[in-house]
Write a protein that holds these residues in place. Sequence first.
Motif: not given
Length: 153
Positions: A15, A37, A39
């Motif tokens: 992250a 991951l 976003k």
Amino acid sequence: MSKLNVDMKALAQMAALLNEAGLTEIEWEEGDVKVRLGKQAPQMVTAAQVAAPVAAPAAPLPAAASDAAAAGPDMKGTPVTSPMVGTAYLSPEPGAAAFVKVGDTVTVGQTLLIVEAMKTMNPVPSPVAGRVAAILVENEQPVEFEQTLIVIE
């Protein structure tokens, strides 16, 4: 459903890498475990969503922005683009003279600037010999992959 054994420290590091590198997605695979991951990219705000601002006098453009305006479709020369997403540095270290400035003559392979990505300094060499016609970025400016940084005539 089977219990997934995930290393939370590794996830936290991934992250952090996602944010540091300005990425929107990162994927890692080891054996039969695959982790992705991501976003969301910032949302664009349209004119219909924002009230019209009060007119104000235009501020002068910074040097790099005025060079960018000059580097329109009729600008002749070889564009030097960023090899990656990162931060552009125009000098080898803080306080040092810039690698090149507009008007300088450069040779093939000469370092024009550095793009830092994930704490690694990556020199950007000149692909051609010529004269620096425009520098389109400011020192310590974030840059995108294949963004034109410098134009060589």
